[in-house]
Design a protein around this motif. Structure first.
Motif, PDB file in Angstrom:
ATOM      1  N   SER B  93      40.440  22.455 -24.649  1.00  0.00           N
ATOM      2  CA  SER B  93      39.360  22.527 -23.662  1.00  0.00           C
ATOM      3  C   SER B  93      39.494  23.790 -22.818  1.00  0.00           C
ATOM      4  N   THR B  96      37.931  26.524 -24.904  1.00  0.00           N
ATOM      5  CA  THR B  96      36.466  26.514 -24.888  1.00  0.00           C
ATOM      6  C   THR B  96      35.934  26.940 -23.523  1.00  0.00           C
ATOM      7  N   THR B 119      34.063  21.539 -23.778  1.00  0.00           N
ATOM      8  CA  THR B 119      35.046  21.321 -22.710  1.00  0.00           C
ATOM      9  C   THR B 119      34.874  19.930 -22.119  1.00  0.00           C
ATOM     10  N   CYS B 122      36.155  17.335 -24.569  1.00  0.00           N
ATOM     11  CA  CYS B 122      37.621  17.271 -24.590  1.00  0.00           C
ATOM     12  C   CYS B 122      38.136  16.536 -23.366  1.00  0.00           C
TER      13      CYS B 122
END
Lengths: 137, 358
Positions: B93, B96, B119, B122
Motif C-alpha cells: 500500500s 501504491t 491503497t 490494502c
C-alpha cells in the motif's frame, strides 16, 4: 500568479529541481518498484532471522533491519532525499528526542532495578526476593 | 473538467485583491510556497505522531527489559504468518501511495484513482487480517490486563462471534457502497462511478483479508496439532530445533516441563497439573495480561491510524475524480502519502518487536 513569484523561482534553483516554478519531482516507477522489493526482501530477512536464537543480539538485529526499512521508506517513499533540508532536520530532531526519552527512561529503570517489584508473583511466593519486599515496605 | 486549473472567475471576493486560481489559497504568493507550507506542517504533525508512539514503545521497552520471559511466552500466541502477510500488504500500500503521488504530479487521473483505490483496498485487507487476529485472541481469552484468562490446555474456547461483530461495520459500508455504485450507474454519472468503484472494491478487500486470515489461522492450528504429536514422540529433539515447530509446539502434560525450561516458555497452553513451572508465573493477569495490554494498545492505536488514513484517502479519491490535482497542486496527495508512510513506518517496527520474539 503574482509578482513575488520571481523570488521563489530563485529559491527552487537552490534545492536543485525544476525551473520556472516547476517544483514537482515525480519519482521514476523503477525506483518505487525497487524500493518496494528491497523492503519485501528485508521483511523476509527479518522473519528468517527470527528463526535463529541469537539471545540478546536478536532484538538489535531485528531493530537494525527495521531501521534500514524505515530509512528506505523515509528516503524514497516519503521523498525526503529530494525534500527541503528543513523537513529532514525536523524529522531527525524528533528521533533525537525519542532516543533521549527512551534512553533516560531505561537508565532510570536500571538505576532503580533493585527497588522495583515488577513481578507480582515475587510478593506471593516469598522466594529469595525478600530484599525487594523490604525495600518497598 | 479542467476548470480547476484555469483561474476561477467565480471567486468574486478574492478578485478584489488579485487574480489567483481556485487551487491556490489567497494568502500564498505562489503554488510552491503553498506546497512547501503545507508540507512543513505535515512533517511537524508527523513529529508529534512519532513522539506519541514513542510513549508506547517506551512502555514496551521497559516491560520487555524487565520481564523478557513474558514476551517469549506471549509472542507464541501471535501468528507471525499473519503479521508477515500484513507487513507485505502495508508495504504494497505504501508503494501504491507513492505511485499515486507520482500520478497526481503527472496528472494521470486514471492511474491516480487506481493507485488510491489500491491503497484503500490494502488498508481494508490489513484490517480484515487484523480482525481475524483479534477475534481469535478474544475467543481464547487473550484480553488485556485484568481481563486476561489464564491459558490452560484443553480449556473451552468462547463461542462469542467476535469476528462477526468486527465485520458488521465493514458489511454496512459494503452495502452502502454497492447502493452508491448502483445509483451512480443508474444516474450514469462518470464522477460518481469513479468514486464508487474503488470504495466497493476496498470494502470487498476487507472480506478478502478476513478470508486470507482465516485460511492462515486454520493452517496454523493444523500445524499445532502436528507439532504436538511430534513433541510426544521426540521430546528432546525439540530443544535443538529452533523457530516454528519449537515455538508453536503444544506440549502434552506427560512431557517433563521442569527438565526443559527452554521449551516451557514456548508452550502455548499450560497443563493445569504443572503449577510450579516458569509459565505459571507468566501465564496470569499481572504478567501476560500486561503484555496484551501493550499489544492491544500499540496495534489498536495503529489500526485507528489506518482507519483515519482510509478516511483521508477516500477524500483524495473524491478530489481526484474531480480532476483537481496537477503538477502545481498535488499537496494533499503528497501529505496524505507522508502520513500513510508513517503508519507503515510504525508497523515496520511493531512487526518484529511483537511477532518475532523467539
Amino acid at each position: 500568479m503574482s509578482a513575488p513569484s520571481a523570488d521563489h523561482t530563485n529559491d527552487s534553483h537552490d534545492h536543485g529541481h525544476g525551473h520556472d516554478g516547476e517544483f514537482s519531482h515525480p519519482m521514476p516507477v523503477w525506483m518505487l518498484l525497487s524500493v518496494f522489493f528491497a523492503l519485501l526482501l528485508l521483511t523476509v530477512a527479518t522473519v528468517y532471522q527470527s528463526t535463529f536464537s541469537l539471545g540478546n543480539l536478536e532484538v538489535w538485529m531485528s531493530l537494525t533491519i527495521a531501521t534500514v526499512k524505515a530509512g528506505l521508506v523515509i528516503a524514497f517513499f516519503m521523498h525526503l532525499l529530494w525534500d527541503k533540508p528543513l523537513n529532514a532536520i525536523i524529522i531527525f530532531s524528533s528521533l533525537i528526542f525519542v532516543a533521549l526519552f527512551l534512553g533516560f527512561t531505561m537508565m532510570d529503570a536500571q538505576g532503580y532495578r533493585e527497588n522495583l517489584i515488577m513481578n507480582p508473583t515475587l510478593l506471593e511466593d516469598s522466594q529469595p526476593a525478600a530484599v525487594n519486599v523490604e525495600l518497598s515496605k | 473538467m479542467t476548470t480547476a486549473v484555469a483561474p476561477a472567475p467565480a471567486d468574486q471576493e478574492h478578485d478584489a485583491h488579485h487574480e489567483h486560481p481556485a487551487w491556490l489559497a489567497h494568502h500564498f504568493d505562489d503554488a510552491e510556497q503553498q506546497f512547501d507550507a503545507g508540507k512543513l506542517g505535515m512533517w511537524i504533525f508527523l513529529v508529534t505522531e512519532v513522539l506519541f508512539f514513542s510513549g508506547m514503545f517506551c512502555a514496551y521497552a521497559l516491560y520487555r527489559n524487565r520481564n523478557p520471559e513474558v514476551f517469549e511466552f506471549c509472542s507464541t500466541f501471535l501468528n507471525e504468518k499473519l503479521g508477515a502477510i500484513n507487513t507485505g500488504v502495508l508495504l504494497f500500500s505504501s508503494l501504491t501511495m507513492a505511485w499515486a503521488v507520482r500520478a497526481s504530479q503527472l496528472k494521470q487521473t486514471k492511474t491516480l484513482i487506481g493507485m488510491l483505490g489500491a491503497t484503500l483496498g490494502c488498508a481494508a485487507m490489513f484490517l480484515g487480517v487484523k480482525a481475524v487476529e483479534y477475534s481469535h485472541k478474544w475467543s481464547i481469552g487473550l484480553f488485556p490486563g485484568k481481563f486476561y484468562v489464564s491459558q490452560i490446555e484443553g480449556a473451552p474456547h468462547s463461542t462469542v462471534p467476535y469476528l462477526w461483530y468486527l465485520s458488521i461495520p465493514a458489511l454496512i459500508l459494503l452495502v452502502g457502497f454497492v447502493l452508491y455504485y448502483v445509483y451512480a450507474f443508474v444516474a450514469a454519472s462518470k464522477f460518481h462511478l469513479r468514486v464508487a468503484g474503488p470504495l466497493v472494491v476496498a470494502a470487498l478487500c476487507f472480506f478478502g483479508g478476513v478470508k486470507l486470515g482465516q485460511i492462515l489461522e486454520a493452517e496454523e492450528s493444523h500445524g499445532d496439532s502436528h507439532a504436538a504429536a511430534g513433541s510426544n514422540a521426540h521430546g528432546h529433539e525439540h530443544s535443538d530445533h529452533d523457530g516454528h515447530d519449537h515455538a508453536k509446539a503444544a506440549l502434552a502434560p506427560t512431557v517433563n516441563l521442569l527438565g526443559e525450561p527452554e521449551t516451557v516458555l514456548h508452550d502455548v497452553a499450560v497443563s493445569p497439573a504443572e503449577t510450579n513451572t516458569p509459565d505459571s508465573n507468566v501465564n496470569q493477569k499481572g504478567m501476560a495480561g500486561l503484555f496484551f495490554s501493550i499489544y492491544y494498545c500499540m496495534t489498536g492505536v495503529h489500526a485507528f491510524h489506518i482507519l483515519g488514513g482510509m478516511a483521508v484517502i477516500t477524500w483524495l479519491i473524491v478530489k481526484s475524480a474531480r480532476h483537481e490535482f496537477h503538477s502545481k497542486y498535488f499537496g494533499p496527495v503528497d501529505n496524505v502519502g507522508l502520513y500513510w508512510h508513517l503508519v507503515d513506518f510504525i508497523w515496520i517496527y511493531l512487526f518484529p518487536l511483537l511477532y518475532l520474539i523467539t
